[in-house]
Motif scaffolding. Structure first.
Motif, PDB file in Angstrom:
ATOM      1  N   PRO A 139      41.440  41.411  33.360  1.00 59.81           N
ATOM      2  CA  PRO A 139      40.905  42.704  33.779  1.00 59.81           C
ATOM      3  C   PRO A 139      39.475  42.507  34.283  1.00 59.81           C
ATOM      4  CG  PRO A 139      42.007  42.902  31.664  1.00 59.81           C
ATOM      5  CD  PRO A 139      41.917  41.431  31.962  1.00 59.81           C
ATOM      6  N   ALA A 140      39.050  43.331  35.197  1.00 55.90           N
ATOM      7  CA  ALA A 140      37.801  43.112  35.933  1.00 55.90           C
ATOM      8  C   ALA A 140      36.623  42.782  35.015  1.00 55.90           C
ATOM      9  CB  ALA A 140      37.480  44.349  36.765  1.00 55.90           C
ATOM     10  N   ARG A 141      36.077  41.596  35.189  1.00 54.91           N
ATOM     11  CA  ARG A 141      34.946  41.162  34.357  1.00 54.91           C
ATOM     12  C   ARG A 141      33.737  42.070  34.538  1.00 54.91           C
ATOM     13  NH1 ARG A 141      34.017  36.451  31.845  1.00 54.91           N
ATOM     14  NH2 ARG A 141      35.698  34.932  31.686  1.00 54.91           N
ATOM     15  N   TRP A 142      33.488  42.484  35.773  1.00 50.03           N
ATOM     16  CA  TRP A 142      32.282  43.285  36.033  1.00 50.03           C
ATOM     17  C   TRP A 142      32.376  44.669  35.404  1.00 50.03           C
ATOM     18  CZ3 TRP A 142      35.632  41.367  39.640  1.00 50.03           C
ATOM     19  CH2 TRP A 142      36.492  42.287  40.264  1.00 50.03           C
ATOM     20  N   LEU A 143      33.580  45.098  35.008  1.00 51.13           N
ATOM     21  CA  LEU A 143      33.730  46.379  34.327  1.00 51.13           C
ATOM     22  C   LEU A 143      33.729  46.238  32.816  1.00 51.13           C
ATOM     23  CD1 LEU A 143      36.470  48.230  36.416  1.00 51.13           C
ATOM     24  CD2 LEU A 143      33.997  48.568  36.456  1.00 51.13           C
ATOM     25  N   TYR A 144      34.432  45.236  32.300  1.00 55.98           N
ATOM     26  CA  TYR A 144      34.678  45.160  30.857  1.00 55.98           C
ATOM     27  C   TYR A 144      33.909  44.038  30.164  1.00 55.98           C
ATOM     28  CZ  TYR A 144      38.438  48.044  32.673  1.00 55.98           C
ATOM     29  OH  TYR A 144      39.151  49.017  33.334  1.00 55.98           O
ATOM     30  N   LEU A 145      33.319  43.127  30.953  1.00 56.17           N
ATOM     31  CA  LEU A 145      32.476  42.058  30.401  1.00 56.17           C
ATOM     32  C   LEU A 145      31.239  41.904  31.289  1.00 56.17           C
ATOM     33  CD1 LEU A 145      35.280  39.429  29.685  1.00 56.17           C
ATOM     34  CD2 LEU A 145      34.030  40.724  27.965  1.00 56.17           C
ATOM     35  N   ALA A 146      30.602  43.027  31.589  1.00 52.73           N
ATOM     36  CA  ALA A 146      29.560  43.045  32.617  1.00 52.73           C
ATOM     37  C   ALA A 146      28.378  42.147  32.273  1.00 52.73           C
ATOM     38  CB  ALA A 146      29.073  44.474  32.844  1.00 52.73           C
ATOM     39  N   GLU A 147      27.921  42.178  31.053  1.00 56.95           N
ATOM     40  CA  GLU A 147      26.732  41.402  30.729  1.00 56.95           C
ATOM     41  C   GLU A 147      27.024  39.908  30.745  1.00 56.95           C
ATOM     42  OE1 GLU A 147      24.418  42.742  27.470  1.00 56.95           O
ATOM     43  OE2 GLU A 147      24.501  44.844  28.073  1.00 56.95           O
ATOM     44  N   GLN A 148      28.221  39.513  30.331  1.00 58.46           N
ATOM     45  CA  GLN A 148      28.610  38.117  30.433  1.00 58.46           C
ATOM     46  C   GLN A 148      28.714  37.711  31.894  1.00 58.46           C
ATOM     47  OE1 GLN A 148      32.770  36.205  29.922  1.00 58.46           O
ATOM     48  NE2 GLN A 148      31.954  36.345  27.860  1.00 58.46           N
ATOM     49  N   TYR A 149      29.272  38.586  32.721  1.00 52.66           N
ATOM     50  CA  TYR A 149      29.489  38.287  34.136  1.00 52.66           C
ATOM     51  C   TYR A 149      28.162  38.173  34.892  1.00 52.66           C
ATOM     52  CZ  TYR A 149      31.294  38.776  38.919  1.00 52.66           C
ATOM     53  OH  TYR A 149      31.591  38.579  40.241  1.00 52.66           O
ATOM     54  N   LEU A 150      27.228  39.080  34.617  1.00 47.47           N
ATOM     55  CA  LEU A 150      25.974  39.120  35.350  1.00 47.47           C
ATOM     56  C   LEU A 150      24.916  38.176  34.792  1.00 47.47           C
ATOM     57  CD1 LEU A 150      25.694  42.960  35.957  1.00 47.47           C
ATOM     58  CD2 LEU A 150      26.307  41.216  37.632  1.00 47.47           C
ATOM     59  N   GLY A 151      25.061  37.771  33.534  1.00 44.98           N
ATOM     60  CA  GLY A 151      24.115  36.828  32.964  1.00 44.98           C
ATOM     61  C   GLY A 151      23.097  37.480  32.053  1.00 44.98           C
ATOM     62  N   ARG A 152      22.147  36.663  31.612  1.00 40.88           N
ATOM     63  CA  ARG A 152      21.213  37.086  30.575  1.00 40.88           C
ATOM     64  C   ARG A 152      20.304  38.233  31.011  1.00 40.88           C
ATOM     65  NH1 ARG A 152      21.487  31.507  30.097  1.00 40.88           N
ATOM     66  NH2 ARG A 152      19.669  31.161  31.424  1.00 40.88           N
ATOM     67  N   ALA A 153      20.072  38.372  32.317  1.00 40.33           N
ATOM     68  CA  ALA A 153      19.190  39.435  32.808  1.00 40.33           C
ATOM     69  C   ALA A 153      19.936  40.722  33.124  1.00 40.33           C
ATOM     70  CB  ALA A 153      18.444  38.973  34.060  1.00 40.33           C
ATOM     71  N   ALA A 154      21.191  40.808  32.696  1.00 41.77           N
ATOM     72  CA  ALA A 154      22.050  41.926  33.092  1.00 41.77           C
ATOM     73  C   ALA A 154      21.491  43.279  32.687  1.00 41.77           C
ATOM     74  CB  ALA A 154      23.448  41.749  32.489  1.00 41.77           C
ATOM     75  N   ARG A 155      20.846  43.364  31.533  1.00 39.49           N
ATOM     76  CA  ARG A 155      20.392  44.661  31.038  1.00 39.49           C
ATOM     77  C   ARG A 155      19.377  45.319  31.957  1.00 39.49           C
ATOM     78  NH1 ARG A 155      21.784  45.244  25.528  1.00 39.49           N
ATOM     79  NH2 ARG A 155      22.529  43.319  24.573  1.00 39.49           N
ATOM     80  N   ARG A 156      18.614  44.529  32.693  1.00 38.91           N
ATOM     81  CA  ARG A 156      17.533  45.115  33.497  1.00 38.91           C
ATOM     82  C   ARG A 156      17.659  44.802  34.995  1.00 38.91           C
ATOM     83  NH1 ARG A 156      15.710  40.908  30.388  1.00 38.91           N
ATOM     84  NH2 ARG A 156      14.850  39.098  31.458  1.00 38.91           N
ATOM     85  N   SER A 157      18.799  44.282  35.421  1.00 34.93           N
ATOM     86  CA  SER A 157      18.939  43.881  36.813  1.00 34.93           C
ATOM     87  C   SER A 157      19.345  45.058  37.697  1.00 34.93           C
ATOM     88  CB  SER A 157      19.981  42.767  36.943  1.00 34.93           C
ATOM     89  OG  SER A 157      21.264  43.272  36.637  1.00 34.93           O
ATOM     90  N   VAL A 158      19.066  44.919  38.997  1.00 35.73           N
ATOM     91  CA  VAL A 158      19.481  45.918  39.979  1.00 35.73           C
ATOM     92  C   VAL A 158      21.007  45.988  40.028  1.00 35.73           C
ATOM     93  CG1 VAL A 158      19.467  46.494  42.433  1.00 35.73           C
ATOM     94  CG2 VAL A 158      17.386  45.620  41.345  1.00 35.73           C
ATOM     95  N   GLN A 159      21.646  44.807  39.939  1.00 30.82           N
ATOM     96  CA  GLN A 159      23.110  44.776  39.957  1.00 30.82           C
ATOM     97  C   GLN A 159      23.695  45.565  38.789  1.00 30.82           C
ATOM     98  OE1 GLN A 159      21.055  42.169  40.219  1.00 30.82           O
ATOM     99  NE2 GLN A 159      21.946  40.512  41.451  1.00 30.82           N
TER     100      GLN A 159
END
Length: 368
Positions: free
Chosen positions: A109-129
């Motif tokens: 199932p879509a990583r960017w929906l259900y595992l977003a922080e793992q998918y985007l990396g350590r800066a996910a919480r504050r990134s534009v993405q």
């Protein structure tokens, strides 16, 4: 019947699975949102491929992640006129429009929906993405679940993905492991400018897209100061940063041909696989050459690696853990024949037989 896939813009395990599907059903048309012939495997050039309207935009073919806000609409508008559709998906192909019955082969199932922080990396919480994804997520989750519930049958590529499908969609799926498609008899071509670095072999190898959750940066750092060599094969958004940060005993090869890939595997000492993978086909590719793997003790590697026979595990994807495993590694501890025998369980022949049986069963249910 037809084959559907999210997008054909890169060279990864999911794209190799689609090639295996097409070899099983060579007359099937492949439907996809975006197709970049130069970015994916050249074997797709011999297939009949139908794309969405987004494919008119070259920038999206080269950078498919930029199409995220448009992909749900494009997927819903892509019509697949077939009685049975095999949807190879990790996000979009299960939502293509069809009146036929859909057999979903789910890579996750879509990583960017259900595992977003793992998918985007350590800066996910504050990134534009991350901010953009948060705005799109409610709509995309509704679209994704409607698409999932419209399928007739689900197959998962691994145990962890089967469990994730149940958790996210409430759908029971059977497991069909992807095949490896390694030809150990094919031509081997040295990589330009890397012959001296590889020499007679004995290097460690990573084969991976260069994304945050792949942890390639941590593996590169683990080799800093070691009397060992690391060759990294793959491309992705982190390529420039990793190239700038690498120590002198690490090389990044970028995009390579299959013949060059054979050369890299055949001369390697072992594979390193430190990423969070839904299946993780590279240990099987390495195993076809009789090479063991140092892998993260998680995800799809739990299905493909027999500990102590085909590889060894690290518990966390840190530079320290990878470094310790590399220092402890001894080539004489591994039996190449035993590794190859394990890998044979994941042959393309077995995959094809099971997939054909699934399609036949679905076709009979339609006409019976």
């Amino acid at each position: 019947m037809a084959i559907a896939h999210d997008y054909l813009t890169q060279r990864g395990g999911a794209e190799r699975v689609v090639l295996a599907m097409h070899r099983a059903f060579p007359d099937a048309t492949i439907y996809t949102t975006l197709y970049d012939p130069d970015g994916t495997f050249p074997e797709f050039r011999s297939a009949r491929i139908v794309t969405s309207a987004l494919n008119r935009f070259a920038v999206l073919r080269r950078h498919h992640r930029a199409a995220l806000p448009l992909l749900a609409t494009a997927a819903s508008a892509l019509s697949v006129p077939a009685d049975v559709v095999i949807a190879s998906t990790s996000g979009w192909a299960h939502g293509f429009a069809t009146e036929g019955k859909v057999l979903v082969y789910c890579h996750s199932p879509a990583r960017w929906l259900y595992l977003a922080e793992q998918y985007l990396g350590r800066a996910a919480r504050r990134s534009v993405q991350r901010a953009a994804l948060a705005a799109l997520k409610p709509h995309l989750v509704r679209w994704d679940r409607r698409a999932a519930w419209g399928a007739r049958r689900y197959l998962a590529n691994s145990t962890v993905v089967r469990d994730r499908i149940a958790r996210v969609y409430g759908v029971e799926a059977d497991i069909l492991h992807p095949p490896h498609s390694v030809d150990v008899t094919g031509r081997r071509d040295p990589m330009c400018e890397l012959e001296d670095f590889v020499g007679d072999g004995g290097h460690f190898l990573i084969v991976s897209r260069l994304l945050p959750y792949k942890n390639v940066d941590r593996a590169i750092e683990a080799f800093r100061g070691l009397d060992e060599r690391l060759l990294v094969v793959g491309t992705g958004p982190l390529a420039r940063a990793l190239q700038a940060a690498r120590p002198s005993n690490v090389r990044l090869a970028g995009l390579v041909t299959d013949a060059q890939m054979r050369w890299a595997y055949a001369s390697a000492k072992a594979l390193i696989a430190p990423s969070h993978e839904d299946f993780g086909i590279t240990p099987l590719e390495a195993g076809a050459w009789g090479k063991p793997t140092i892998a993260l003790h998680a995800g799809g590697y739990l299905d493909t690696i027999a500990e102590g026979v085909t590889g060894t595990f690290i518990e966390r994807p840190t530079s320290e853990a990878i470094r310790e495993a590399v220092l402890a590694f001894r080539e004489e501890d591994w039996d190449a024949l035993a590794i190859r025998e394990h890998v044979h369980r994941f042959s393309e022949e077995r995959f094809r037989e099971r997939l054909c049986a699934e399609v036949d069963a679905m076709a009979r249910r339609r006409t019976g």
